[in-house]
Enzyme design. Sequence first.
Site, short mmCIF file in Angstrom:
data_model
loop_
_atom_site.label_atom_id
_atom_site.label_comp_id
_atom_site.label_asym_id
_atom_site.label_seq_id
_atom_site.Cartn_x
_atom_site.Cartn_y
_atom_site.Cartn_z
N HIS A 1 62.31 -9.11 -11.96
CA HIS A 1 60.85 -8.44 -11.96
C HIS A 1 60.22 -8.14 -10.60
O HIS A 1 59.06 -7.84 -10.61
CB HIS A 1 59.73 -9.78 -12.43
N LYS B 1 43.66 -7.49 -12.34
CA LYS B 1 44.94 -8.11 -12.36
C LYS B 1 45.05 -9.30 -11.09
O LYS B 1 44.16 -9.41 -10.51
CB LYS B 1 45.66 -6.91 -11.83
N ARG B 2 46.08 -9.82 -11.11
CA ARG B 2 46.07 -10.98 -9.88
C ARG B 2 45.97 -10.32 -8.67
O ARG B 2 45.99 -9.07 -8.37
CB ARG B 2 47.49 -11.70 -9.84
N LYS C 1 48.91 -5.25 -4.26
CA LYS C 1 48.10 -4.58 -5.50
C LYS C 1 46.73 -3.57 -4.94
O LYS C 1 46.36 -2.81 -5.32
CB LYS C 1 47.75 -5.48 -6.71
N THR D 1 51.91 -3.92 -16.68
CA THR D 1 51.78 -3.80 -18.04
C THR D 1 50.34 -3.60 -18.25
O THR D 1 49.78 -2.94 -19.32
CB THR D 1 52.08 -5.10 -18.67
N LYS E 1 48.30 -1.16 -21.43
CA LYS E 1 46.82 -1.53 -22.15
C LYS E 1 45.93 -0.61 -22.06
O LYS E 1 45.13 -0.33 -23.05
CB LYS E 1 46.55 -2.87 -21.80
C1 LIG Z 1 48.47 -7.60 -18.73
C2 LIG Z 1 47.86 -8.97 -18.00
C3 LIG Z 1 48.31 -8.97 -16.62
C4 LIG Z 1 49.06 -7.92 -15.86
O1 LIG Z 1 48.53 -6.94 -15.26
P1 LIG Z 1 49.11 -6.10 -14.29
O2 LIG Z 1 47.84 -4.94 -13.68
O3 LIG Z 1 50.16 -5.19 -15.01
O4 LIG Z 1 49.58 -6.80 -12.96
C5 LIG Z 1 47.86 -10.06 -15.88
N1 LIG Z 1 46.76 -10.93 -16.37
C6 LIG Z 1 46.62 -10.84 -17.55
C7 LIG Z 1 45.29 -11.58 -18.33
C8 LIG Z 1 47.06 -9.81 -18.42
O5 LIG Z 1 46.55 -9.60 -19.73
#
Ligand SMILES: *Cc1c(COP(=O)(O)O)cnc(C)c1O
Length: 871
Positions: free
Chosen positions: A402, A595-596, A601, A706, A710
């Site tokens: 990953h 995101k985290r 990032k 991911t 979305k």
């Molecule tokens: C999809 C999702 C992530 C992943 O987000 P990235 O922008 O791809 O790092 C992290 N936290 C939650 C709650 C998510 O639904």
Amino acid sequence: MSAAIVGSDVPIGPHHKRTFTGFRDLKKEIAKWNPKALDLWEKFAVPENDDKESFQSSFVRHVTSTLARSVYNIDNFSAYQATAHTVRDRLIKRWNDTQQAHAEVGPKRVYYLSLEFLLGRSLDNALLNLGLKESYGEGVEDLGFRMEDVLDQEVDAALGNGGLGRLAACYMDSLATLDYPAWGYGLRYTYGIFQQRLNDGFQVEFPDYWLNFDNPWELPRLDVVIDIYFGGSVSKYTDNNGRVRAIWEGGEPIQAVAYDVPIPGYGTKNCINIRLWSSKPKRKFDLKHFNEGQYEKAVQAQMEAENITAVLYPNDNHMVGKELRLKQQYFWVAASLADIVRRFKKSEKPISDFPKQVAIQLNDTHPTLAIVELQRILVDVEGLEWDDAWDIVTDTFAFTNHTILPEAMEKWPVPVLTYLLPRHMQIIFDINLFFLQSVEKKYPDDRDLLARLSIIEESSPQFVRMAHLAIVGSHRVNGVAELHSNLIKTTIFKDFVKFFGQEKFQNKTNGITPRRWLHQANPKLSDLITEKLGNKDWLKDLFKLKQLEKYVDDPDFKKRWVAVKGSNKARLADYIKKQTGISVNSNALFDIQVKRIHEYKRQFMNILSVIHRYNLLKKMTPKQRKETVPRVVIFGGKAAPGYYIAKLVIKLINSVADVVNKDLSIEDTLKVVFIPDYNVSVAEIIVPASDISQHISTAGTEASGTSNMKFVLNGGLILGTVDGANIEIHEEIGDENIFMFGNLADKVEDLRHAHRYRNKQMDPALKAVLDDIESGHFGDPRIFVPLINTLTIGKDYYLLSDDFGSYLRAQDMVDEAYKDKDEWAKKSILCTARMGKFSSDRAIKEYAESIWNVEPIPVEEVREHKLHEFS
Ligand SMILES: *Cc1c(COP(=O)(O)O)cnc(C)c1O
């Protein structure tokens, strides 16, 4: 001996024991015991009535008997519980039917081992997947509750950090929906990912005690208990066939108790299982301590047993070498493998058939000890020859990588492994020896190659490199997007590709489930799509969204599309108001990065560009300001509690928000919001409401992402770098529908080199922004010194300066494009229409066909076939 199985011979009738020989045999046994018994079973089987009335009858029954309440004291939360229990009854029926069908057919099963499952809420998802939302929605309204309020009572199951855990959850939804015989295995943490609150703009963490009330979405299997041992010692003995074998003895047992989480598929009766293990002390006194009168010590051992599954480690893409984390990993894989081996043995097939019956996917290196544990079971317990065992092991496992971030690579000190798992450490040394001997044979005398490939890092102390072990012990290794899969082949795993050849290394681009991330999160858009396409088939075949392209120039459709986006933005604006008190204009451009929080990032780059924008707005004449596109810049995400720099980014965002949001002179052209406690259920409100979302990692650092998928699936455009799955999204949706910027991955190392050794000049616009922070414009600037230092004395490792100029230009293009509302609507529609590839169904089919070699088993077909068989 370790991993003894308790509960495998529980008596269930006066005359026989439970022997795990298959369900049909037990049925025969019962019929022998009492010929009329089966009629009774038939008569009282749970009726699977899904209509409104049977919902209501079940709801009221649960209120009175499960909750011991009545119409006089039932609140929204009790209504949620009663609804959940009613749905749970239906799920259990499907779960039983599915597991029974699988047992009848005896197919190859896939086991997805993931230390994280970020499931979020279950009620709405189960109602939608089972097709019960409408009838139960009416049912609950008739009884005096609003379904929306009822759904809102549920706490998230947040047993994960971010993308990796959510991926596991999406994959389980697809495995169920596509009827694959699959199980997930994980840990039932008592505390999920911490809850984030803000205090003076700083993140503060609160424990997530999610099991405070009973959890209707799990089935405790208090009879499925497995003893897991730590410590002890290894000795040799000669068996009856004169072979020298190892025996692992002594050590302290801890019990693993199974809790099953049913995962219903969409539009199918199949319901698969995630088995989560919970640790508890073995119920025996430590007699030694007890006799010595050391009561506290005796109790302490028991408490430590419970500790193992107490907390989820809150680090995303970062390894923290805590011993308890290693114990979690072994506890989990040992329990899972004992369970998998036991299930295989019920088939009474020869052990050499194991890889024909079992595929195990390792979600990152966290479960890598499973490779060693299976080798141990086969050699030490089953008595196989080493090589025969190793062929079985490597045919069984496959490994998903990953990340290539160095700080995320798992490695465990040999001394720690030696005292916790002495036999496993020996086996790892043997695996490494035989592997390196085969390397030496192919490339004689290349000692550097041996050192680079070795599973053991020869430092002091030595370390076990878990990724190396995972590669050597698996028959397939995959990355999670094209760029990332290519990068691992040419960088971190280059030497392994040279040794094993290309075929072992594959790409499986991540996906997301359209059931949760469109149908559930964005019901209005889902309804509009279904109306236009004439049916809901697109939810099972996302490529069907392509048909939306027909309507891109249909003014009425466009108007409705835009109206849906508007109402989702209004919903988010309400949420923001409630959570933060900030009022935002839902006609503004919603620019979202959730995101985290991580340096790679680059939320820092985002907030710096917001300061740049703010300074421009302040300099504008009123007339110029009138012509600019108003923006709401929205952030959300948790920082690991020990990640100081990430926490400063959160503080900076909030400090900027404080200044900008109060400044009347810019006339509502800019608002900055940090939404606290980002999680799956909050994401379901945020994702449908974006005009733009940002995925701006330094090229080559975000393996896939991911949330990019979305947002685009919900008709939001991306502002992003040429990284991870952004690249493939770009390929699918086309140049006109995405804003890409920044240096490419192949430039990154050269740029870093230049920062280190060539006194590279900082981008002047960036410099001006940093000066502004240092001037105290956003509060005491001393707070932010360590953050700013990452760009100066830290040599700007994530290349903010190198990408800042093209980032600002891309932002300008976003503003320009947004002015043409009609064109923007067209882009938005095309985004959604072209996202077929990013369904997790596509990803799971690829895994099933080219890694696992498993086939769908639709429950209903098995049951029909069975009826034929008996008639
Ligand atoms: C999809 C999702 C992530 C992943 O987000 P990235 O922008 O791809 O790092 C992290 N936290 C939650 C709650 C998510 O639904």
